[in-house]
Structures are given as C-alpha cells and as structure tokens.
Scaffold this motif. Structure first.
Motif, PDB file in Angstrom:
ATOM      1  N   CYS A  15       0.839  -1.207   0.000  1.00 41.30           N
ATOM      2  CA  CYS A  15       0.000   0.000   0.000  1.00 41.30           C
ATOM      3  C   CYS A  15       0.873   1.255   0.000  1.00 41.30           C
ATOM      4  O   CYS A  15       0.561   2.237  -0.675  1.00 41.30           O
ATOM      5  CB  CYS A  15      -0.929   0.016   1.208  1.00 41.30           C
ATOM      6  SG  CYS A  15      -2.182  -1.267   1.140  1.00 41.30           S
ATOM      7  N   LYS A  59      -6.621  12.757  -0.529  1.00 40.55           N
ATOM      8  CA  LYS A  59      -7.629  12.012  -1.304  1.00 40.55           C
ATOM      9  C   LYS A  59      -7.021  10.760  -1.910  1.00 40.55           C
ATOM     10  O   LYS A  59      -7.627   9.693  -1.880  1.00 40.55           O
ATOM     11  CB  LYS A  59      -8.217  12.894  -2.405  1.00 40.55           C
ATOM     12  CG  LYS A  59      -9.121  13.979  -1.895  1.00 40.55           C
ATOM     13  CD  LYS A  59      -9.624  14.839  -3.040  1.00 40.55           C
ATOM     14  CE  LYS A  59     -10.408  16.024  -2.518  1.00 40.55           C
ATOM     15  NZ  LYS A  59     -10.811  16.950  -3.588  1.00 40.55           N
ATOM     16  N   ARG A  62      -6.439   8.069   0.752  1.00 37.27           N
ATOM     17  CA  ARG A  62      -7.695   7.428   1.167  1.00 37.27           C
ATOM     18  C   ARG A  62      -8.167   6.399   0.158  1.00 37.27           C
ATOM     19  O   ARG A  62      -8.766   5.396   0.526  1.00 37.27           O
ATOM     20  CB  ARG A  62      -8.780   8.477   1.384  1.00 37.27           C
ATOM     21  CG  ARG A  62      -8.602   9.200   2.691  1.00 37.27           C
ATOM     22  CD  ARG A  62      -9.877   9.908   3.109  1.00 37.27           C
ATOM     23  NE  ARG A  62      -9.613  10.667   4.321  1.00 37.27           N
ATOM     24  CZ  ARG A  62      -9.797  11.965   4.440  1.00 37.27           C
ATOM     25  NH1 ARG A  62     -10.271  12.665   3.433  1.00 37.27           N
ATOM     26  NH2 ARG A  62      -9.535  12.578   5.570  1.00 37.27           N
ATOM     27  N   LYS A  63      -7.915   6.655  -1.130  1.00 36.63           N
ATOM     28  CA  LYS A  63      -8.304   5.683  -2.160  1.00 36.63           C
ATOM     29  C   LYS A  63      -7.511   4.393  -2.012  1.00 36.63           C
ATOM     30  O   LYS A  63      -8.047   3.308  -2.170  1.00 36.63           O
ATOM     31  CB  LYS A  63      -8.075   6.264  -3.558  1.00 36.63           C
ATOM     32  CG  LYS A  63      -9.087   7.301  -3.964  1.00 36.63           C
ATOM     33  CD  LYS A  63      -8.778   7.815  -5.361  1.00 36.63           C
ATOM     34  CE  LYS A  63      -9.691   8.976  -5.716  1.00 36.63           C
ATOM     35  NZ  LYS A  63      -9.321   9.573  -7.010  1.00 36.63           N
ATOM     36  N   GLU A  65      -5.548   3.432   0.811  1.00 41.00           N
ATOM     37  CA  GLU A  65      -5.608   2.903   2.189  1.00 41.00           C
ATOM     38  C   GLU A  65      -6.594   3.764   2.988  1.00 41.00           C
ATOM     39  O   GLU A  65      -6.205   4.746   3.608  1.00 41.00           O
ATOM     40  CB  GLU A  65      -4.206   2.959   2.795  1.00 41.00           C
ATOM     41  CG  GLU A  65      -4.091   2.399   4.190  1.00 41.00           C
ATOM     42  CD  GLU A  65      -4.241   0.904   4.239  1.00 41.00           C
ATOM     43  OE1 GLU A  65      -5.268   0.457   4.773  1.00 41.00           O
ATOM     44  OE2 GLU A  65      -3.349   0.194   3.762  1.00 41.00           O
ATOM     45  N   PRO A  66      -7.894   3.398   2.971  1.00 44.65           N
ATOM     46  CA  PRO A  66      -8.929   4.233   3.600  1.00 44.65           C
ATOM     47  C   PRO A  66      -8.702   4.533   5.088  1.00 44.65           C
ATOM     48  O   PRO A  66      -9.129   5.580   5.567  1.00 44.65           O
ATOM     49  CB  PRO A  66     -10.212   3.421   3.410  1.00 44.65           C
ATOM     50  CG  PRO A  66      -9.933   2.511   2.269  1.00 44.65           C
ATOM     51  CD  PRO A  66      -8.459   2.225   2.324  1.00 44.65           C
ATOM     52  N   ASP A  67      -8.021   3.655   5.811  1.00 44.98           N
ATOM     53  CA  ASP A  67      -7.816   3.852   7.250  1.00 44.98           C
ATOM     54  C   ASP A  67      -6.588   4.700   7.567  1.00 44.98           C
ATOM     55  O   ASP A  67      -6.403   5.113   8.712  1.00 44.98           O
ATOM     56  CB  ASP A  67      -7.674   2.505   7.956  1.00 44.98           C
ATOM     57  CG  ASP A  67      -8.966   1.694   7.887  1.00 44.98           C
ATOM     58  OD1 ASP A  67     -10.042   2.314   7.776  1.00 44.98           O
ATOM     59  OD2 ASP A  67      -8.886   0.450   7.919  1.00 44.98           O
ATOM     60  N   LYS A  69      -4.113   7.705   8.074  1.00 49.57           N
ATOM     61  CA  LYS A  69      -4.251   9.126   8.395  1.00 49.57           C
ATOM     62  C   LYS A  69      -2.891   9.798   8.255  1.00 49.57           C
ATOM     63  O   LYS A  69      -1.873   9.255   8.674  1.00 49.57           O
ATOM     64  CB  LYS A  69      -4.750   9.300   9.815  1.00 49.57           C
ATOM     65  CG  LYS A  69      -6.153   8.777  10.039  1.00 49.57           C
ATOM     66  CD  LYS A  69      -6.545   8.921  11.504  1.00 49.57           C
ATOM     67  CE  LYS A  69      -7.831   8.200  11.806  1.00 49.57           C
ATOM     68  NZ  LYS A  69      -7.680   6.766  11.945  1.00 49.57           N
TER      69      LYS A  69
END
Length: 72
Positions: A15, A59, A62-63, A65-67, A69
């Motif tokens: 990722c 953005k 997040r696409k 690896e949505p988790d 931060k």
C-alpha cells in the motif's frame, strides 16, 4: 518545499508503494517517499501550490488505504 508527515494505520508495504506511485503523478510534486517501516511520508512540492497538493495527496491516500491518516 520539503515536508515530512507521520502516517497512522498504514497496513502494508504494498500500500505504501501504491501511495508513493500515485502521489508522484500529482502535478507539482517533485519527489515523494512513503516508508511503511517508519510510517512516514516525505513530500517535496511547489511551495505556492503546497496546500492544494496536500488536499490531493490526502484524497489519493484514502483511495489506496482508507484507514491511513496523515498527521500534519
């Protein structure tokens, strides 16, 4: 301008590599390094456009690896 950011909840090296490749394609980004081991991202980009570039970076992350931060 070059800045480093801490990453939280980046789950795998694959990722991190996908994020790095996607961020490198963003207009204005001169270099990027995403380290899974260090949970850190370093971005060098145009200073005038940096805030806009960071919005695109968030953005993009997040696409992939949505988790994950990005801590500024």
């Amino acid at each position: 301008m070059k800045k480093a950011f801490k990453l939280e909840d980046l789950d795998c090296a694959n990722c991190a590599a996908k994020m790095e490749r996607a961020i490198a394609k963003i207009d204005g980004v001169q270099s990027v390094n995403v380290s899974f081991i260090a949970q850190k991202m370093t971005i060098e980009a145009d200073e005038e456009k940096f805030d806009g570039i960071m919005e695109q970076v968030v953005k993009t992350c997040r696409k992939v690896e949505p988790d994950c931060k990005i801590i500024r």
